[in-house]
Design a protein around this motif. Structure first.
Motif, PDB file in Angstrom:
ATOM      1  N   GLY A  40      36.922  20.722  29.804  1.00 53.26           N
ATOM      2  CA  GLY A  40      36.551  20.595  28.406  1.00 53.26           C
ATOM      3  C   GLY A  40      37.671  20.997  27.463  1.00 53.26           C
ATOM      4  O   GLY A  40      37.869  20.388  26.409  1.00 53.26           O
ATOM      5  N   LYS A  41      38.398  21.987  27.898  1.00 53.78           N
ATOM      6  CA  LYS A  41      39.486  22.483  27.069  1.00 53.78           C
ATOM      7  C   LYS A  41      40.548  21.400  26.871  1.00 53.78           C
ATOM      8  O   LYS A  41      41.069  21.206  25.772  1.00 53.78           O
ATOM      9  CB  LYS A  41      40.114  23.682  27.780  1.00 53.78           C
ATOM     10  CG  LYS A  41      40.821  24.643  26.877  1.00 53.78           C
ATOM     11  CD  LYS A  41      41.180  25.906  27.668  1.00 53.78           C
ATOM     12  CE  LYS A  41      41.903  26.883  26.779  1.00 53.78           C
ATOM     13  NZ  LYS A  41      42.169  28.145  27.456  1.00 53.78           N
ATOM     14  N   SER A  42      40.849  20.727  27.948  1.00 51.15           N
ATOM     15  CA  SER A  42      41.853  19.673  27.882  1.00 51.15           C
ATOM     16  C   SER A  42      41.366  18.518  27.014  1.00 51.15           C
ATOM     17  O   SER A  42      42.126  17.965  26.210  1.00 51.15           O
ATOM     18  CB  SER A  42      42.162  19.186  29.294  1.00 51.15           C
ATOM     19  OG  SER A  42      43.129  18.166  29.268  1.00 51.15           O
ATOM     20  N   CYS A  43      40.095  18.180  27.160  1.00 50.38           N
ATOM     21  CA  CYS A  43      39.524  17.091  26.349  1.00 50.38           C
ATOM     22  C   CYS A  43      39.553  17.459  24.873  1.00 50.38           C
ATOM     23  O   CYS A  43      39.896  16.632  24.019  1.00 50.38           O
ATOM     24  CB  CYS A  43      38.093  16.812  26.781  1.00 50.38           C
ATOM     25  SG  CYS A  43      37.959  16.103  28.423  1.00 50.38           S
ATOM     26  N   ARG A  44      39.182  18.676  24.598  1.00 46.42           N
ATOM     27  CA  ARG A  44      39.173  19.128  23.216  1.00 46.42           C
ATOM     28  C   ARG A  44      40.562  19.012  22.588  1.00 46.42           C
ATOM     29  O   ARG A  44      40.745  18.510  21.483  1.00 46.42           O
ATOM     30  CB  ARG A  44      38.718  20.584  23.170  1.00 46.42           C
ATOM     31  CG  ARG A  44      38.806  21.196  21.805  1.00 46.42           C
ATOM     32  CD  ARG A  44      38.499  22.697  21.843  1.00 46.42           C
ATOM     33  NE  ARG A  44      39.026  23.302  20.645  1.00 46.42           N
ATOM     34  CZ  ARG A  44      40.259  23.786  20.544  1.00 46.42           C
ATOM     35  NH1 ARG A  44      41.070  23.732  21.585  1.00 46.42           N
ATOM     36  NH2 ARG A  44      40.683  24.291  19.415  1.00 46.42           N
ATOM     37  N   LEU A  45      41.547  19.467  23.349  1.00 51.42           N
ATOM     38  CA  LEU A  45      42.926  19.429  22.863  1.00 51.42           C
ATOM     39  C   LEU A  45      43.378  17.997  22.608  1.00 51.42           C
ATOM     40  O   LEU A  45      44.022  17.701  21.604  1.00 51.42           O
ATOM     41  CB  LEU A  45      43.824  20.082  23.900  1.00 51.42           C
ATOM     42  CG  LEU A  45      45.042  20.805  23.378  1.00 51.42           C
ATOM     43  CD1 LEU A  45      44.635  21.930  22.458  1.00 51.42           C
ATOM     44  CD2 LEU A  45      45.852  21.350  24.531  1.00 51.42           C
ATOM     45  N   ARG A  46      43.023  17.143  23.529  1.00 52.83           N
ATOM     46  CA  ARG A  46      43.421  15.747  23.399  1.00 52.83           C
ATOM     47  C   ARG A  46      42.784  15.128  22.150  1.00 52.83           C
ATOM     48  O   ARG A  46      43.418  14.361  21.427  1.00 52.83           O
ATOM     49  CB  ARG A  46      42.986  14.985  24.649  1.00 52.83           C
ATOM     50  CG  ARG A  46      43.396  13.531  24.665  1.00 52.83           C
ATOM     51  CD  ARG A  46      44.899  13.368  24.800  1.00 52.83           C
ATOM     52  NE  ARG A  46      45.303  11.975  24.905  1.00 52.83           N
ATOM     53  CZ  ARG A  46      46.542  11.537  24.775  1.00 52.83           C
ATOM     54  NH1 ARG A  46      47.512  12.386  24.544  1.00 52.83           N
ATOM     55  NH2 ARG A  46      46.819  10.262  24.887  1.00 52.83           N
TER      56      ARG A  46
END
Length: 286
Positions: A40-46
């Motif tokens: 989720g963290k990576s998706c959020r950042l993207r």
DNA sequence: AATGAAGGCAACCGCGAACTT
DNA sequence: GAAGTTCGCGGTTGCCTTCAT
């Protein structure tokens, strides 16, 4: 358990799943697979840094350059706060732009990018400013981390003003304690610290001064009644007018949920920063 | 054309804060 | 109050591109 998602009460469903929701989830996974194998963290950042539809992209304008420089002189490496005042720009983008372009630009002008003072003056700053320049400076850092010899000159005069904050270490500690105690003192320093790091009566604690006070219409330092306020703030409902260094910025606070199209509630408590600023803002007339 | 250095930028990492149970 | 989890921030890394030799 765990932290609830942003604006959960405003526009997300809770409780038992309905048959329709189940079916939509099934349909989605049938169409797109079980996932991206991304956290989720990576998706959020993207999303925040790249996919958000309101991102500006493209080169920074000269006006944006100057605004970033001014904001950095006021806020230091508070990229999220700086980004909040540049619509369509992300904190990461500004941070990268600062490190790759503006730093060099300032150096070429003979200005120290950390202190915003002429380069030849920075060597005369007294030793109590010589702390690590990050909020995490209390913890030992690996050798590979940034510029071990960088100095924190934020206590030094900035554009003719002097910060009352001796170091971020103190500042953060003070902030936490003030919040916990409901104490909104301007400096947040203990008596000992005040003694050790006098504000010269011209001090301005940026961290605390720019926070949104519930009923204030003008912010200035409590311990420097005769100093000219660097930043005025007018607050009316969700509209915030900021005036500083001769510039006026008007923004209406909105949360990320608003940006995502959930316009039923423009602000939620989860999107309000602890220092009183909103993380997401849009220009008044947008 | 090949190679290494430098620059630019997206993404990752670690931490503290915030929040729920 | 403790434990567990998520969120968001700032610092850093590493890959890709461009430039210089």
């Amino acid at each position: 358990m765990g932290r609830s998602p942003c604006c959960e009460k405003a526009h997300t469903n809770k409780g038992a799943w309905t048959k329709e929701e189940d079916q939509r989830l099934i349909d989605y996974i049938r169409a797109h697979g079980e996932g991206l194998l991304r956290c989720g963290k990576s998706c959020r950042l993207r999303w925040i840094n790249y996919l958000r539809p309101d991102l500006k992209r493209g080169n920074f304008t000269e006006e944006e350059d100057e605004l970033i420089i001014k904001l950095h002189s006021l806020l230091g490496n508070k990229w999220s706060l700086i980004a909040g005042r540049l619509p369509g720009r992300t904190d990461n983008e500004i941070k990268n732009y600062w490190n790759t372009h503006i730093k060099r630009k300032l150096i070429s002008r003979g200005i120290d990018p950390q202190t915003h003072r002429p380069l030849n003056e920075t060597t005369t700053i007294t030793t109590h400013n010589m702390t690590n320049n990050t909020a995490k400076s209390t913890a030992p850092k690996p050798a590979a981390t940034s510029a071990p010899n960088e100095l924190d000159f934020r206590n030094a005069p900035i554009n003719g003003f002097i910060s009352a904050t001796p170091s971020l270490e103190f500042k953060y500690k003070a902030k936490t304690e003030s919040l916990e105690e409901g104490n909104c003192s301007s400096s947040g320093m203990t008596t000992d610290e005040e003694h050790k790091y006098p504000s010269n009566g011209q001090g301005l604690n940026l961290e605390l001064s720019i926070g949104i006070a519930n009923d204030s219409t003008q912010l200035s330092t409590a311990n420097s009644a005769d100093s000219k306020p660097l930043l005025h703030h007018h607050h009316n409902h969700n509209t915030h007018n900021f005036h500083f260094l001769g510039q006026t910025m008007v923004a209406k606070a909105v949360c990320l949920c608003w940006q995502l199209g959930f316009q039923g509630s423009e602000i939620c408590r989860n999107c309000q920063n602890t220092n009183g600023f909103y993380r997401y803002c849009r220009p008044l007339d947008s």
